[in-house]
Each structure stands twice: as C-alpha cells, then as structure tokens.
Motif scaffolding. Structure first.
Motif, PDB file in Angstrom:
ATOM      1  N   LYS A  95       9.145  77.808  50.905  1.00 62.21           N
ATOM      2  CA  LYS A  95      10.556  77.993  51.235  1.00 62.21           C
ATOM      3  C   LYS A  95      11.209  76.759  51.852  1.00 62.21           C
ATOM      4  CE  LYS A  95      10.633  82.387  50.063  1.00 62.21           C
ATOM      5  NZ  LYS A  95      11.443  82.888  48.924  1.00 62.21           N
ATOM      6  N   GLN A  96      10.511  75.638  51.867  1.00 56.86           N
ATOM      7  CA  GLN A  96      11.065  74.432  52.473  1.00 56.86           C
ATOM      8  C   GLN A  96      12.390  74.042  51.818  1.00 56.86           C
ATOM      9  OE1 GLN A  96      10.058  72.593  55.148  1.00 56.86           O
ATOM     10  NE2 GLN A  96      11.835  71.254  54.853  1.00 56.86           N
ATOM     11  N   TYR A  97      12.552  74.379  50.541  1.00 51.77           N
ATOM     12  CA  TYR A  97      13.760  73.970  49.834  1.00 51.77           C
ATOM     13  C   TYR A  97      15.022  74.541  50.474  1.00 51.77           C
ATOM     14  CZ  TYR A  97      13.911  78.556  47.444  1.00 51.77           C
ATOM     15  OH  TYR A  97      13.994  79.889  47.151  1.00 51.77           O
ATOM     16  N   LEU A  98      14.920  75.717  51.113  1.00 52.93           N
ATOM     17  CA  LEU A  98      16.090  76.289  51.772  1.00 52.93           C
ATOM     18  C   LEU A  98      16.547  75.407  52.928  1.00 52.93           C
ATOM     19  CD1 LEU A  98      15.056  80.042  51.765  1.00 52.93           C
ATOM     20  CD2 LEU A  98      16.858  78.982  50.387  1.00 52.93           C
ATOM     21  N   LEU A  99      15.584  74.832  53.644  1.00 51.82           N
ATOM     22  CA  LEU A  99      15.913  73.898  54.719  1.00 51.82           C
ATOM     23  C   LEU A  99      16.459  72.586  54.159  1.00 51.82           C
ATOM     24  CD1 LEU A  99      12.656  74.525  56.774  1.00 51.82           C
ATOM     25  CD2 LEU A  99      14.929  75.374  57.364  1.00 51.82           C
ATOM     26  N   ASP A 100      15.829  72.091  53.093  1.00 46.93           N
ATOM     27  CA  ASP A 100      16.260  70.830  52.490  1.00 46.93           C
ATOM     28  C   ASP A 100      17.674  70.939  51.932  1.00 46.93           C
ATOM     29  OD1 ASP A 100      13.749  69.855  53.102  1.00 46.93           O
ATOM     30  OD2 ASP A 100      12.950  70.156  51.080  1.00 46.93           O
ATOM     31  N   LEU A 101      17.953  72.052  51.249  1.00 40.60           N
ATOM     32  CA  LEU A 101      19.272  72.233  50.649  1.00 40.60           C
ATOM     33  C   LEU A 101      20.343  72.439  51.721  1.00 40.60           C
ATOM     34  CD1 LEU A 101      18.274  74.493  47.639  1.00 40.60           C
ATOM     35  CD2 LEU A 101      19.133  72.151  47.494  1.00 40.60           C
ATOM     36  N   THR A 102      19.979  73.134  52.802  1.00 38.02           N
ATOM     37  CA  THR A 102      20.912  73.284  53.921  1.00 38.02           C
ATOM     38  C   THR A 102      21.271  71.915  54.482  1.00 38.02           C
ATOM     39  OG1 THR A 102      20.101  75.497  54.522  1.00 38.02           O
ATOM     40  CG2 THR A 102      21.223  74.242  56.233  1.00 38.02           C
ATOM     41  N   ALA A 103      20.253  71.096  54.711  1.00 35.20           N
ATOM     42  CA  ALA A 103      20.480  69.764  55.285  1.00 35.20           C
ATOM     43  C   ALA A 103      21.297  68.878  54.347  1.00 35.20           C
ATOM     44  CB  ALA A 103      19.143  69.099  55.606  1.00 35.20           C
ATOM     45  N   ALA A 104      21.135  69.088  53.045  1.00 39.90           N
ATOM     46  CA  ALA A 104      21.843  68.260  52.064  1.00 39.90           C
ATOM     47  C   ALA A 104      23.254  68.758  51.773  1.00 39.90           C
ATOM     48  CB  ALA A 104      21.034  68.204  50.769  1.00 39.90           C
ATOM     49  N   GLY A 105      23.639  69.877  52.369  1.00 36.11           N
ATOM     50  CA  GLY A 105      24.996  70.370  52.199  1.00 36.11           C
ATOM     51  C   GLY A 105      25.244  71.181  50.946  1.00 36.11           C
ATOM     52  N   TYR A 106      24.190  71.685  50.300  1.00 41.67           N
ATOM     53  CA  TYR A 106      24.364  72.530  49.121  1.00 41.67           C
ATOM     54  C   TYR A 106      24.894  73.908  49.539  1.00 41.67           C
ATOM     55  CZ  TYR A 106      22.017  69.488  45.705  1.00 41.67           C
ATOM     56  OH  TYR A 106      21.700  68.464  44.856  1.00 41.67           O
ATOM     57  N   PRO A 107      25.524  74.631  48.619  1.00 37.42           N
ATOM     58  CA  PRO A 107      26.015  75.971  48.936  1.00 37.42           C
ATOM     59  C   PRO A 107      24.871  76.992  48.988  1.00 37.42           C
ATOM     60  CG  PRO A 107      26.489  75.441  46.648  1.00 37.42           C
ATOM     61  CD  PRO A 107      25.936  74.188  47.264  1.00 37.42           C
ATOM     62  N   VAL A 108      24.208  77.042  50.101  1.00 38.58           N
ATOM     63  CA  VAL A 108      23.053  77.903  50.315  1.00 38.58           C
ATOM     64  C   VAL A 108      23.267  78.649  51.620  1.00 38.58           C
ATOM     65  CG1 VAL A 108      21.843  75.988  51.439  1.00 38.58           C
ATOM     66  CG2 VAL A 108      20.515  77.902  50.568  1.00 38.58           C
ATOM     67  N   VAL A 124      26.618  85.052  64.455  1.00 40.00           N
ATOM     68  CA  VAL A 124      26.790  86.367  63.835  1.00 40.00           C
ATOM     69  C   VAL A 124      26.103  87.425  64.701  1.00 40.00           C
ATOM     70  CG1 VAL A 124      26.963  85.494  61.463  1.00 40.00           C
ATOM     71  CG2 VAL A 124      24.723  85.990  62.431  1.00 40.00           C
ATOM     72  N   PRO A 125      26.448  88.704  64.526  1.00 40.67           N
ATOM     73  CA  PRO A 125      25.807  89.758  65.320  1.00 40.67           C
ATOM     74  C   PRO A 125      24.316  89.909  65.036  1.00 40.67           C
ATOM     75  CG  PRO A 125      27.859  90.540  64.363  1.00 40.67           C
ATOM     76  CD  PRO A 125      27.547  89.230  63.702  1.00 40.67           C
ATOM     77  N   GLU A 126      23.890  89.557  63.830  1.00 40.15           N
ATOM     78  CA  GLU A 126      22.501  89.790  63.441  1.00 40.15           C
ATOM     79  C   GLU A 126      22.019  88.675  62.518  1.00 40.15           C
ATOM     80  OE1 GLU A 126      20.203  93.971  62.861  1.00 40.15           O
ATOM     81  OE2 GLU A 126      21.770  93.546  61.385  1.00 40.15           O
ATOM     82  N   TYR A 127      20.733  88.368  62.624  1.00 37.65           N
ATOM     83  CA  TYR A 127      20.125  87.317  61.830  1.00 37.65           C
ATOM     84  C   TYR A 127      18.985  87.898  60.984  1.00 37.65           C
ATOM     85  CZ  TYR A 127      22.683  84.237  64.966  1.00 37.65           C
ATOM     86  OH  TYR A 127      23.674  83.617  65.666  1.00 37.65           O
ATOM     87  N   VAL A 128      18.677  87.208  59.898  1.00 36.43           N
ATOM     88  CA  VAL A 128      17.525  87.532  59.057  1.00 36.43           C
ATOM     89  C   VAL A 128      16.393  86.589  59.445  1.00 36.43           C
ATOM     90  CG1 VAL A 128      16.637  87.702  56.710  1.00 36.43           C
ATOM     91  CG2 VAL A 128      19.049  88.213  57.174  1.00 36.43           C
ATOM     92  N   VAL A 129      15.218  87.142  59.723  1.00 39.94           N
ATOM     93  CA  VAL A 129      14.039  86.346  60.043  1.00 39.94           C
ATOM     94  C   VAL A 129      12.935  86.729  59.064  1.00 39.94           C
ATOM     95  CG1 VAL A 129      12.345  85.728  61.789  1.00 39.94           C
ATOM     96  CG2 VAL A 129      14.682  86.304  62.478  1.00 39.94           C
ATOM     97  N   LYS A 130      12.333  85.730  58.438  1.00 35.01           N
ATOM     98  CA  LYS A 130      11.250  85.996  57.496  1.00 35.01           C
ATOM     99  C   LYS A 130      10.228  84.888  57.579  1.00 35.01           C
ATOM    100  CE  LYS A 130      14.527  84.495  53.933  1.00 35.01           C
ATOM    101  NZ  LYS A 130      15.275  84.932  52.740  1.00 35.01           N
ATOM    102  N   PRO A 131       8.979  85.179  57.194  1.00 35.73           N
ATOM    103  CA  PRO A 131       7.931  84.155  57.251  1.00 35.73           C
ATOM    104  C   PRO A 131       8.216  83.004  56.289  1.00 35.73           C
ATOM    105  CG  PRO A 131       6.988  86.354  56.954  1.00 35.73           C
ATOM    106  CD  PRO A 131       8.459  86.476  56.728  1.00 35.73           C
ATOM    107  N   MET A 132       7.861  81.797  56.703  1.00 34.88           N
ATOM    108  CA  MET A 132       8.016  80.628  55.840  1.00 34.88           C
ATOM    109  C   MET A 132       7.267  80.820  54.528  1.00 34.88           C
ATOM    110  SD  MET A 132       9.182  77.473  55.384  1.00 34.88           S
ATOM    111  CE  MET A 132       9.493  76.565  56.894  1.00 34.88           C
ATOM    112  N   GLN A 133       6.122  81.475  54.570  1.00 38.25           N
ATOM    113  CA  GLN A 133       5.319  81.684  53.370  1.00 38.25           C
ATOM    114  C   GLN A 133       5.475  83.092  52.811  1.00 38.25           C
ATOM    115  OE1 GLN A 133       3.905  79.114  51.973  1.00 38.25           O
ATOM    116  NE2 GLN A 133       4.522  77.827  53.707  1.00 38.25           N
ATOM    117  N   GLY A 134       6.558  83.770  53.159  1.00 36.62           N
ATOM    118  CA  GLY A 134       6.750  85.133  52.686  1.00 36.62           C
ATOM    119  C   GLY A 134       7.208  85.203  51.245  1.00 36.62           C
ATOM    120  N   ALA A 135       7.223  86.433  50.704  1.00 36.76           N
ATOM    121  CA  ALA A 135       7.690  86.687  49.350  1.00 36.76           C
ATOM    122  C   ALA A 135       7.949  88.175  49.202  1.00 36.76           C
ATOM    123  CB  ALA A 135       6.649  86.241  48.318  1.00 36.76           C
ATOM    124  N   ASP A 136       8.876  88.507  48.289  1.00 32.05           N
ATOM    125  CA  ASP A 136       9.117  89.913  47.965  1.00 32.05           C
ATOM    126  C   ASP A 136       9.522  90.723  49.195  1.00 32.05           C
ATOM    127  OD1 ASP A 136       9.357  91.381  45.683  1.00 32.05           O
ATOM    128  OD2 ASP A 136       7.347  92.228  45.756  1.00 32.05           O
TER     129      ASP A 136
END
Length: 266
Positions: A95-108, A124-136
C-alpha cells in the motif's frame, strides 16, 4: 504456448464467486492457448513447465504470504514470465503507493502512515485505519482517534462519498466501468458510462504504474465535491465482475486479454 493459470477456486470471496469468473475465462482462453490451472501455493513448483504464469483470482496473498514471496523471488531469479509482470507499483507492491501518490499530489484519498501525522489530513469526525499489508478490508476499522505503530498502518479521512466506481484496463486500453450506486453494497455493481474526465483520471494511474502488459482495476469514489479520488490501484489479481457484463463486452474483454497475452509471449 502453454499458460499456468493461478487461481484459488475455493476462495470464499464476499458478495461474488471468484471461481465462476476463472472457469469462464479459462474456458475462453483455451481457444487461444494450452493452459492448466493450479492453486497459488503450487505455482512455484509447477511454473518451470510453462511459457508464462497468469495470476488471476488467487485471493489476498497475505493468506499465503510465505508461498507468494517464495514464488515471486523464484520467478524473478529464473526469468519466468508472469502476467501481470512483477514490476507493478500498485497493490502488487503493498500500500505504499497511497502514500507516494498523496505526497505527489495525485487525486487520491489523503493517506498517512503515522497517527502523529494526523494534522496532515483533513479534519473529520472519523478516520479509516487499516494495516499497511492488509487486503479485502481485513483489519479495517473506523475511529475518531486513530492509533497504531508508525509504518504499519494507513490512516485516511472517512469520506461520505456518493458512490464507488471501478475502471478496468487491459494493458493501457480501457475496457469497461462498473459502479456501486449504494455505498453500503460495494459489490452490487451496475454498468457505468465514464466521461472523458473520468477516463483521464483513471488513465493517469495506469500510466503512473508503468506496466507494459496486464489487467488493472482503478477503484475510485465520488467525493462530496464531485471529484473522483483513488481508493485502490489493483494490479495483482483484480476481480473483474465479468458476469455482470453483456456478452459483447465479455467477448471484447476476452479478445483484448488474448491479444495482450500473445504480445506478452512474443
């Protein structure tokens, strides 16, 4: 040309039947190639007898992480051709790409990997937290106060989106799009007619990923502001929901996949 088609026909996916899709696809690909099916845990032992390995609906690799890591290392070392190629920068690499794309300013959807960086996200009132190596959605949680070990979790603002939409590509060619009108029913999908702006959004991530061949699914949500935001770039074994498509679209997809595989093997 002989293909080793990797699938877990018994994987209990929620809301869909992976096995039906792979039975359909292999029945059609047999018109173009010799092929055999195997479980992902057997791919490394069998791959040497085939011209290429096609990884399809094999389920989240975290369920067989050691076997997958061994297969990947052995395939790279031996120069075995794997489809999708093992150079993907999306979910194939974690999931590193989500961090990379955020840093690069992509619409993510904005993403950080440390609760100490929460101020970098929209408040925001609530956040989503998930494991870096999670899926499904394994390990996913909603909370007002995210916690976790830096580098082991992903934290995103929970967005009240209108709907989710997925764009499906073979190589860099768009094939079809499906969306879930009800956010509470992710896999109750209907055909979606993308605008030029929608396709430009999806293509930007396919181009960023840089795969010369392969199947990719770009998952996005329609934010309250009206813009699309990337949810996931699935480039390892994306489920295709082929059963929801009319026959001509199914036929066009199979033709595109067969053509991509022939080009990949050439």
């Amino acid at each position: 040309m002989a293909l080793l088609y990797v699938t877990d026909l018994a994987y209990p996916a929620r809301g869909r039947r992976y096995c039906d899709e792979d039975i359909f696809l292999t029945s059609r690909l047999r018109e173009h190639f010799a092929l055999a099916l195997c479980h992902p845990a057997d791919a490394e032992a069998l791959m040497g007898g085939f011209d290429a390995v096609v990884v399809r609906n094999s389920g989240p690799v975290l369920h067989y992480q050691e076997a997958y890591d061994s297969f990947r290392a052995a395939a790279l070392a031996a120069g075995v051709r794997v489809y999708n190629p093992l150079t993907g920068r999306g979910d194939m690499a974690g999931k590193q790409y989500l961090l990379d794309l955020t840093a690069a300013g992509y619409p993510v959807i904005p993403t950080v990997d440390d609760p100490a960086r929460l101020a970098e996200l929209p408040q925001v009132p609530e956040y989503v937290v998930k494991p870096m190596q999670g899926a499904d959605s394994i390990g996913l949680a909603f909370t007002a106060e995210p916690t976790g070990t830096a580098g082991e979790v992903l934290i995103q603002p929970r967005i009240d989106f209108a709907y989710e939409v997925s764009f499906y590509f073979v190589d860099h060619a768009f094939q079809y799009a499906l969306y879930a009108p009800d956010p509470e029913r992710r896999w109750e999908l209907r055909p979606y007619s993308p605008t030029d702006a929608d396709l430009a959004f999806a293509r930007a991530f396919v181009e960023w990923n840089g795969l010369s061949h392969g199947i990719q699914r770009v998952d996005a949500c329609r934010a309250p502001s009206g813009e699309l935001l990337l949810v996931e770039l699935e480039d390892l074994n994306p489920y295709l929901s082929l059963d929801l498509l009319p026959a001509p679209v199914q036929d066009a997809f199979v033709d595109a996949l067969a053509g991509s595989l022939r080009s990949f093997l050439a």
